[in-house]
Design an enzyme around this catalytic site. Sequence first.
Site, mmCIF file in Angstrom:
data_model
loop_
_atom_site.group_PDB
_atom_site.id
_atom_site.type_symbol
_atom_site.label_atom_id
_atom_site.label_comp_id
_atom_site.label_asym_id
_atom_site.label_seq_id
_atom_site.Cartn_x
_atom_site.Cartn_y
_atom_site.Cartn_z
ATOM 1 N N LYS A 27 16.309 29.417 -17.787
ATOM 2 C CA LYS A 27 15.398 30.564 -17.674
ATOM 3 C C LYS A 27 16.144 31.876 -17.898
ATOM 4 C CE LYS A 27 12.155 32.411 -14.201
ATOM 5 N NZ LYS A 27 11.737 32.202 -12.793
ATOM 6 N N GLU A 51 8.067 24.046 -13.442
ATOM 7 C CA GLU A 51 9.323 24.596 -12.927
ATOM 8 C C GLU A 51 9.542 24.055 -11.511
ATOM 9 O OE1 GLU A 51 11.029 29.115 -12.060
ATOM 10 O OE2 GLU A 51 8.885 28.705 -11.893
ATOM 11 N N CYS A 69 8.117 30.372 -16.158
ATOM 12 C CA CYS A 69 7.523 31.257 -15.149
ATOM 13 C C CYS A 69 7.598 32.750 -15.498
ATOM 14 C CB CYS A 69 8.130 30.965 -13.786
ATOM 15 S SG CYS A 69 7.017 31.387 -12.401
#
Length: 264
Positions: free
Chosen positions: A106, A40, A142
């Site tokens: 995300k 990321e 994440c």
Amino acid sequence: MRIALCQMTSSTEPKENLAQVADLVRRAAAEGARLVVLPEAAMVCFGAPLGPLAEPLDGPWAEGVRAVAREAGVTVIVGMFTPAPNGRVANTLLVTGPGVETSYDKIHLYDAFGFRESETVAPGEQVVTVDVDGVRVGLATCYDLRFPELFRAHADAGATVSVLAASWAAGPGKRDQWDLLVRARALDATVWLAAVDQAAPDQDADPEAPTKAPTGVGHSALIGPDGTVRARLGDAPELLVVEVDTAETERIRQAVAVLDNRRM
């Protein structure tokens, strides 16, 4: 499938980071990797002003990644930032390679531990999987790691491998949480999990000490569908090519049929 875990430290300069990405992709391809995973925020680290640096998926940074993926003949998964409405950006994974072109924004934003990602980042809405050399791969970023339902959605979509690109935040207990959660998510969904984090920017810093932005703690890992650690890196920049036996996923699912046995 041979997957490259490319643990790097991003700077505030996208061109500098693109050069680093290109070098890692070429090195991974030379070691026989078919899927090359970078963290990321590989385009630019957290803590930099993301809005002015964000680029569309047909912009020069993404085109640079496509060029090196074509040159190396591999599929690349890499974190970048793309423009979003109302002055925010999307935290995007670009996926590009021979016959492969998609992206994932995300879904779960890091509004935790005093950091508010949602102030500058717009959430994604779609679960995304992609086929690489006949293997279906689910995409996550994440903070998504804390939400087991996403990884089960990957499995429901036919994925035998999930990829997690991260820039995990330092702080009390955070390294331990990373190690626990990557194993738990693989076991929850009985998938291989290739989790690639940003390297710790300062290997001499105390990982228990919080930083102003989530800039990585390293310890990228490959986790088997039985939850066991098959490979793990330290906290410094490093490249590791690992073997994934996708047939093992089916063997584990037959032995521990948690997906079939769900009641809710």
